[in-house]
Design a protein around this motif. Sequence first.
Motif, PDB file in Angstrom:
ATOM      1  N   CYS A 259       8.009 -13.522  -5.303  1.00 37.20           N
ATOM      2  CA  CYS A 259       9.433 -13.650  -4.834  1.00 37.20           C
ATOM      3  C   CYS A 259       9.730 -12.538  -4.131  1.00 37.20           C
ATOM      4  N   THR A 260      10.914 -12.657  -3.494  1.00 38.26           N
ATOM      5  CA  THR A 260      11.549 -11.332  -2.838  1.00 38.26           C
ATOM      6  C   THR A 260      12.586 -10.918  -3.792  1.00 38.26           C
ATOM      7  N   THR A 261      12.426  -9.506  -3.767  1.00 38.33           N
ATOM      8  CA  THR A 261      13.570  -9.120  -4.850  1.00 38.33           C
ATOM      9  C   THR A 261      14.506  -8.146  -4.155  1.00 38.33           C
ATOM     10  N   ILE A 262      15.841  -7.943  -4.684  1.00 40.14           N
ATOM     11  CA  ILE A 262      16.742  -7.298  -4.003  1.00 40.14           C
ATOM     12  C   ILE A 262      17.161  -6.115  -4.454  1.00 40.14           C
ATOM     13  N   VAL A 263      17.160  -4.853  -3.846  1.00 47.17           N
ATOM     14  CA  VAL A 263      17.455  -3.442  -4.135  1.00 47.17           C
ATOM     15  C   VAL A 263      19.066  -3.434  -3.663  1.00 47.17           C
ATOM     16  N   PHE A 264      19.822  -3.461  -4.516  1.00 45.44           N
ATOM     17  CA  PHE A 264      21.479  -3.534  -4.102  1.00 45.44           C
ATOM     18  C   PHE A 264      21.864  -1.857  -4.602  1.00 45.44           C
TER      19      PHE A 264
ATOM     20  N   GLN B 288       5.345 -12.018   3.772  1.00 50.03           N
ATOM     21  CA  GLN B 288       6.625 -12.442   3.131  1.00 50.03           C
ATOM     22  C   GLN B 288       7.202 -11.244   2.777  1.00 50.03           C
ATOM     23  N   PRO B 289       8.757 -11.118   2.917  1.00 48.25           N
ATOM     24  CA  PRO B 289       9.413 -10.137   2.370  1.00 48.25           C
ATOM     25  C   PRO B 289       9.311 -10.030   0.741  1.00 48.25           C
ATOM     26  N   ALA B 290       8.846  -8.794   0.390  1.00 48.99           N
ATOM     27  CA  ALA B 290       8.538  -8.442  -1.195  1.00 48.99           C
ATOM     28  C   ALA B 290       9.981  -7.905  -1.712  1.00 48.99           C
ATOM     29  N   LEU B 291      10.742  -6.805  -0.833  1.00 52.88           N
ATOM     30  CA  LEU B 291      11.876  -6.323  -1.236  1.00 52.88           C
ATOM     31  C   LEU B 291      12.780  -6.130  -0.247  1.00 52.88           C
ATOM     32  N   ILE B 292      13.876  -6.365  -0.491  1.00 50.52           N
ATOM     33  CA  ILE B 292      14.992  -6.279   0.392  1.00 50.52           C
ATOM     34  C   ILE B 292      15.868  -5.192   0.055  1.00 50.52           C
ATOM     35  N   TYR B 293      16.432  -4.265   0.555  1.00 51.74           N
ATOM     36  CA  TYR B 293      17.447  -3.188   0.360  1.00 51.74           C
ATOM     37  C   TYR B 293      18.636  -3.455   1.129  1.00 51.74           C
ATOM     38  N   ASP B 294      19.707  -3.729   0.344  1.00 46.58           N
ATOM     39  CA  ASP B 294      21.055  -3.888   0.756  1.00 46.58           C
ATOM     40  C   ASP B 294      22.071  -2.753   0.296  1.00 46.58           C
TER      41      ASP B 294
ATOM     42  N   ILE C  15      11.327   9.242 -13.762  1.00 47.29           N
ATOM     43  CA  ILE C  15      11.632   8.812 -12.267  1.00 47.29           C
ATOM     44  C   ILE C  15      13.194   8.888 -12.695  1.00 47.29           C
ATOM     45  N   TYR C  16      14.020   9.610 -11.582  1.00 51.53           N
ATOM     46  CA  TYR C  16      15.508   9.896 -11.614  1.00 51.53           C
ATOM     47  C   TYR C  16      16.102   9.499 -10.172  1.00 51.53           C
ATOM     48  N   MET C  17      16.291   7.991 -10.033  1.00 50.96           N
ATOM     49  CA  MET C  17      16.481   7.991  -8.689  1.00 50.96           C
ATOM     50  C   MET C  17      17.876   7.015  -8.758  1.00 50.96           C
ATOM     51  N   PRO C  18      18.563   6.906  -7.363  1.00 48.81           N
ATOM     52  CA  PRO C  18      19.574   5.740  -7.393  1.00 48.81           C
ATOM     53  C   PRO C  18      18.814   4.530  -6.853  1.00 48.81           C
ATOM     54  N   MET C  19      19.643   3.400  -6.643  1.00 49.03           N
ATOM     55  CA  MET C  19      19.063   2.219  -6.239  1.00 49.03           C
ATOM     56  C   MET C  19      18.600   2.308  -4.702  1.00 49.03           C
ATOM     57  N   ILE C  20      17.484   2.980  -4.469  1.00 47.52           N
ATOM     58  CA  ILE C  20      16.888   3.033  -3.285  1.00 47.52           C
ATOM     59  C   ILE C  20      15.441   2.297  -3.245  1.00 47.52           C
ATOM     60  N   PRO C  21      14.858   1.746  -2.341  1.00 46.17           N
ATOM     61  CA  PRO C  21      13.346   1.115  -2.295  1.00 46.17           C
ATOM     62  C   PRO C  21      12.528   2.105  -2.975  1.00 46.17           C
ATOM     63  N   GLN C  22      12.706   3.418  -2.872  1.00 44.57           N
ATOM     64  CA  GLN C  22      11.681   4.507  -3.239  1.00 44.57           C
ATOM     65  C   GLN C  22      11.665   4.307  -4.711  1.00 44.57           C
ATOM     66  N   ALA C  23      12.567   3.755  -5.762  1.00 43.76           N
ATOM     67  CA  ALA C  23      12.746   3.779  -6.949  1.00 43.76           C
ATOM     68  C   ALA C  23      11.698   2.815  -7.391  1.00 43.76           C
ATOM     69  N   VAL C  24      11.749   1.612  -6.864  1.00 46.14           N
ATOM     70  CA  VAL C  24      10.877   0.609  -7.114  1.00 46.14           C
ATOM     71  C   VAL C  24       9.350   1.019  -6.837  1.00 46.14           C
ATOM     72  N   MET C  25       9.402   1.774  -5.506  1.00 46.64           N
ATOM     73  CA  MET C  25       7.996   2.204  -5.255  1.00 46.64           C
ATOM     74  C   MET C  25       7.171   3.165  -6.084  1.00 46.64           C
ATOM     75  N   ALA C  26       8.418   4.104  -6.704  1.00 41.80           N
ATOM     76  CA  ALA C  26       7.688   5.003  -7.578  1.00 41.80           C
ATOM     77  C   ALA C  26       7.095   4.462  -9.149  1.00 41.80           C
ATOM     78  N   MET C  27       7.982   3.188  -9.280  1.00 43.59           N
ATOM     79  CA  MET C  27       7.672   2.643 -10.667  1.00 43.59           C
ATOM     80  C   MET C  27       6.193   2.092 -10.420  1.00 43.59           C
ATOM     81  N   LEU C  28       6.118   1.399  -9.331  1.00 43.42           N
ATOM     82  CA  LEU C  28       4.746   0.835  -8.949  1.00 43.42           C
ATOM     83  C   LEU C  28       3.413   1.578  -8.609  1.00 43.42           C
ATOM     84  N   ALA C  29       4.075   2.686  -8.017  1.00 46.13           N
ATOM     85  CA  ALA C  29       2.803   3.825  -7.809  1.00 46.13           C
ATOM     86  C   ALA C  29       2.523   4.140  -9.120  1.00 46.13           C
TER      87      ALA C  29
END
Length: 635
Positions: free
Chosen positions: A306-311, A71-77, A116-130
């Motif tokens: 759920c699936t979350t959106i990184v916009f 299942q999609p966990a994260l969608i980057y738009d 963490i100093y990042m814009p709205m890219i999937p790597q920001a969420v990955m960094a938090m979870l890592a």
Amino acid sequence: MASRYHEIYQGWKQDPLGFWKEAAEEIDWVSTGDKVFDPDQGQYGRWYPDWECNTCYNCLDRHVERGRPGQPALIYDSPITGRTASYTYAELLEEVEAMACVLADQGLVKGDRAIIYMPMIPQAVMAMLACARLGVIHSVVFGGFAANELATRIDDATPKAIIAASCGIEPGRVIAYKPLIDQAIDIARHKPDSCLVFQREELAADLKAGRDHDLGALQADAVAAGRRIAPVPVKATDPLYILYTSGTTGQPKGVVRDNGGHMVALKWSMKNLYDIQPGEVFWAASDVGWVVGHSYICYAPLLHGCTTIVFEGKPVGTPDAGTFWRVISDHNIVSLFTAPTAFRAIRKEDPKGELIQKYDLSQFRSLFLAGERADPETVNWAIDQLQVPVIDHWWQTETGWCIVGNPVGLGQLPVKPGSPTVPMPGYDVQVLDDAGHPLGANTLGNIVVQLPLPPGSLPTLWNADKRFFDAYLAEFPGYYKTADAGIIDDDGYLSIMARTDDIINVAGHRLSTGGMEEVLATHPDVAECAVIGIADKLKGQLPCGFVVLKAGVDRTHDEIEKELIKLVRDKIGPVAAFKIAITVDRLPKTRSGKILRGTMRQIADGESWKMPATIDDPAILDEITEALKTHGISV
Ligand code: COA
Ligand code: AMP
């Protein structure tokens, strides 16, 4: 359906520990302890003492193990770059484990901090979870803050590493992050050991040999090598993150969030407040730099499966005021959470909602608003256009989740325009006068929450127990002071009227006018200053600075005002939206020397106001009125 809210809220009141014990069953624990709450630990007690868990495991691994790997966990738009990407739970776990390996290779271990100093890219969420996977405490800093603000946070959190991207992208400009980070590290007394930079195509950063590393390359190598790393058990009471928020001075407050209570509260909220089922797509159109982004872009949707959106975009201009509807339609989003200012921006561009008609929004069920007062005009427009419930709810960085809202999952309560509705279980909200006496219904006063605060709320400030006590617990013993003023009506509905401190709310962003005054006062020509928040149709409030120059300064006001605007942008950042600086001969004061900021605000907002009895020289208020008019502010 009749709402179960009253029954559930009363159930919590009668047996708070039983309530939170049952809610904790939704979380996978490494081990559970005897007590749900220990009143003797911490500043007002601690939730789930001696329980052990891992937040990343609960967000990812358990869904991969139990039926959601594909299942999609994260969608980057990202309309601003034209890119989209999607990660299933299995893929996101693989990426997070790889990033956690990279962090571990840099020597990061449980209890260390990483900024963490990042814009709205999937790597920001990955960094938090890592970080969460390793028990490393993250502190995300919003990209709109300047180097100075980043330096303050580096000195307070003393991170071992900074995890960053090479750039952020705002409409019309690419913001190079690396020079800001280098400058911040130069200013800061504490020096992080390493800086891990995700290189974006739009602008690559120069990496200093030794300290700096290419995060994306290292992460890709770790994925290619199939490297995995187990989640590290932490205590429920161990910090998951520190999030800095504006206080009354330029020194921000490091709000601490723990692991266990945070998970329990967020998981409860997804079903009971937001009415979201696991497997559905939930979108919080905020930024991971703010609390809404922490709770409802990263943690809560993933905890709930759920699936979350990184916009990465804006409600208008990327490319138009139909972007939100396009995203909702493209990704089958059932619920959107954003700030009212975003809707004011959309309405201004598309008042008739013509762009909404272009998209199929049939699966869209509800809109949640928070971060600032939801003005009834905007709420009514949203209801008319979208034909779904529009739910205002009130919360703070400190609480991490909703204090007062309308629990759609328990059955929606009738809406009263201008009120975020009723307290959530866990919050006993009261209104007190300045002496701490309870006020009756419909009387304006200080909004407080009876201690203990529920799971999810801050246990303290980072390395600052005394500041926590002084700021929140000292004034009204036995209660948490919210610093908001408001009213509870006969039906128990709360209305938020104003802040009781010098915090202002600009485009849903919380800013300290005291912090801006500290910056203005550093200008060599400024003798004294006052910053107030004035009403703005789009952003809710805008900061407006008045300065008195030192005797003998003979440069033009225009020149100095431009310097002051640049100074605040350079020191605090563009997010301060400080664009009005006004030079005056004198500031209005009481006879004891207190600046009459409240009266100045009333004048600027065109409200009726009374001459303060204690004013030193009433003529100064006429001078302020004139100065506002010459700067184009209609009073
Ligand atoms: N990095 C760098 N700069 C940033 C930034 C970031 N992540 N976010 C904002 N900025 C800059 C903006 O470009 C702007 O710069 P400018 O003065 O050169 O124009 C400045 O900071 C002020 O930003 P903002 O107040 O957001 O204004 P805006 O004109 O860019 O956008 C809205 C206005 C209403 C569209 C926008 O504020 C919005 O979408 N708000 C939603 C609210 C929100 O997300 N709240 C979070 C809590 S729910
Ligand atoms: P923040 O910590 O950035 O979330 O800002 C919290 C502050 O924003 C609160 O103390 C309120 O002043 C304001 N706020 C947040 N949500 C609401 C709301 N729904 N209605 C009115 N004010 C709000």
